[in-house]
Design a protein around this motif. Structure first.
Motif, short mmCIF file in Angstrom:
data_model
loop_
_atom_site.label_atom_id
_atom_site.label_comp_id
_atom_site.label_asym_id
_atom_site.label_seq_id
_atom_site.Cartn_x
_atom_site.Cartn_y
_atom_site.Cartn_z
N ALA A 145 2.95 5.60 1.06
CA ALA A 145 2.32 5.82 2.37
C ALA A 145 0.83 6.04 2.18
O ALA A 145 0.41 6.78 1.29
CB ALA A 145 2.96 7.01 3.06
N ARG A 146 0.05 5.40 3.01
CA ARG A 146 -1.40 5.58 2.93
C ARG A 146 -1.77 6.97 3.42
O ARG A 146 -1.29 7.42 4.46
CB ARG A 146 -2.12 4.52 3.76
CG ARG A 146 -1.96 3.10 3.22
CD ARG A 146 -2.70 2.11 4.07
NE ARG A 146 -2.50 0.74 3.62
CZ ARG A 146 -3.28 0.10 2.76
NH1 ARG A 146 -4.32 0.73 2.24
NH2 ARG A 146 -3.03 -1.16 2.42
N GLN B 277 11.63 -3.53 4.58
CA GLN B 277 10.90 -2.76 5.59
C GLN B 277 10.45 -1.41 5.05
O GLN B 277 9.33 -0.97 5.34
CB GLN B 277 11.78 -2.58 6.83
CG GLN B 277 11.89 -3.83 7.69
CD GLN B 277 10.54 -4.29 8.22
OE1 GLN B 277 9.76 -3.51 8.75
NE2 GLN B 277 10.24 -5.57 8.04
N ARG B 278 11.28 -0.78 4.26
CA ARG B 278 10.87 0.49 3.65
C ARG B 278 9.78 0.27 2.61
O ARG B 278 8.77 0.97 2.59
CB ARG B 278 12.08 1.18 3.01
CG ARG B 278 13.14 1.62 4.01
CD ARG B 278 14.16 2.55 3.35
NE ARG B 278 14.87 1.93 2.24
CZ ARG B 278 16.00 1.25 2.34
NH1 ARG B 278 16.56 1.07 3.54
NH2 ARG B 278 16.59 0.73 1.27
N ASN C 261 1.46 -11.30 4.10
CA ASN C 261 0.08 -10.80 4.12
C ASN C 261 -0.90 -11.87 4.59
O ASN C 261 -1.87 -11.58 5.30
CB ASN C 261 -0.31 -10.29 2.74
CG ASN C 261 -1.45 -9.29 2.78
OD1 ASN C 261 -1.30 -8.19 3.29
ND2 ASN C 261 -2.60 -9.67 2.23
N VAL D 41 3.51 -3.73 -3.10
CA VAL D 41 4.81 -3.56 -2.45
C VAL D 41 5.92 -4.31 -3.16
O VAL D 41 7.10 -4.02 -2.93
CB VAL D 41 4.76 -3.96 -0.95
CG1 VAL D 41 3.76 -3.09 -0.21
CG2 VAL D 41 4.46 -5.45 -0.77
N LEU E 43 7.56 -2.03 2.23
CA LEU E 43 6.25 -2.48 2.72
C LEU E 43 5.34 -1.30 3.09
O LEU E 43 4.13 -1.49 3.22
CB LEU E 43 6.43 -3.38 3.95
CG LEU E 43 6.97 -4.79 3.69
CD1 LEU E 43 7.29 -5.48 5.00
CD2 LEU E 43 5.98 -5.61 2.87
N LYS E 44 5.89 -0.11 3.21
CA LYS E 44 5.11 1.06 3.60
C LYS E 44 4.96 2.08 2.46
O LYS E 44 4.54 3.21 2.71
CB LYS E 44 5.78 1.75 4.80
CG LYS E 44 5.95 0.82 6.00
CD LYS E 44 6.83 1.46 7.07
CE LYS E 44 7.11 0.49 8.20
NZ LYS E 44 8.07 1.06 9.18
N ILE E 45 5.29 1.67 1.23
CA ILE E 45 5.26 2.60 0.10
C ILE E 45 4.26 2.13 -0.93
O ILE E 45 4.27 0.95 -1.30
CB ILE E 45 6.67 2.71 -0.52
CG1 ILE E 45 7.66 3.28 0.50
CG2 ILE E 45 6.65 3.57 -1.78
CD1 ILE E 45 9.11 3.25 0.05
N PRO F 46 0.06 -0.07 -0.88
CA PRO F 46 0.84 -1.10 -0.18
C PRO F 46 0.06 -2.40 0.10
O PRO F 46 -0.25 -2.74 1.23
CB PRO F 46 1.28 -0.41 1.10
CG PRO F 46 0.29 0.67 1.33
CD PRO F 46 -0.16 1.12 -0.03
#
Length: 234
Positions: free
Chosen positions: A232-233, A225-226, A192, A32, A228-230, A27
């Protein structure tokens, strides 16, 4: 069942769902882009985290898919002609997915090239320059008394923000009222720059009200929004 065994990358990152598009990413602003695109178009996919802290991007398996050792990269098991398609470079992936699904690129030929024009603007200018500003501001700048390298990239970043700010006056998105791959490519980098890099004050971000107006609209989208987090770290 789809067989992706011809791709060495699947040895390091096995596909639990080989019939889905395989995304190898992290991400970051470039990473992203594709996750957001996939969330927006609703295409089934399986994300795989490529960890930079363990140099996954330099592994033989990853290099077999992208010899340039950069994320993101994909394998589409249902590529052109029904054959698997490996692909890297975020801009190329965005165009491919838009054309595959008929979404997020204008149908009108002139507007289509307008969207591609702004996508290239991001790839050739916004990404490289914002990345350099962020590097010198967050990581390396304090180690050097000579601020000329940072200031060179800072001046160019402000110029690019000014171009975007002027263009966005009276528009909802980069291509008028139509949300496109150009927006998906550009606004993660702006987010960012002022977020992760913390360079908002440095670049005078408050001067660019049109940019921020559209950034907030971008961030309000559920798919963004979903995405930006894919992935998952771990």
């Amino acid at each position: 069942m789809t067989d992706l065994s011809q791709f060495p990358i699947t040895k390091k990152w096995p596909a639990a769902h080989p019939g889905r598009l395989q995304l190898y990413s992290l991400p970051t602003p470039n990473g992203v882009k594709v996750a957001i695109m996939l969330e927006e178009i609703g295409l089934a996919y399986e994300p795989h985290l490529v960890k930079f802290d363990t140099n996954d991007q330099l592994s033989p398996e990853f290099l077999s898919l992208n010899p340039n050792n950069k994320i993101p990269a994909i394998i589409d098991p249902n590529g052109p002609g029904g054959r698997p398609l490996p692909l890297f470079e975020s801009g190329a992936i965005l165009i491919y997915l838009a054309e595959k699904t008929g979404q997020l690129l204008p149908k009108d030929p002139a507007r289509r090239y307008e969207a591609i024009q702004w996508l290239m603007f991001q790839m050739g200018g916004v990404g490289p320059m914002f990345g350099q500003v962020g590097f010198f501001h967050k990581f390396a700048g304090k180690d050097y008394d000579d601020k000329r390298p940072r200031d060179r990239y800072l001046a160019e970043a402000r110029r690019l923000l000014g171009v975007l700010d002027g263009h966005l006056k009276g528009k909802s998105w980069l291509v008028g009222d139509e949300y496109t791959v150009a927006d998906i490519a550009t606004f993660p980098w702006i987010n960012n720059l002022i977020g992760f890099y913390g360079a908002g004050e440095l670049v005078g971000y408050a001067d660019f009200r049109e940019v921020d107006r559209v950034l907030q609209a971008f961030l309000a989208r559920p798919a963004v929004q979903r995405g930006l987090k894919i992935p998952a770290r771990g």
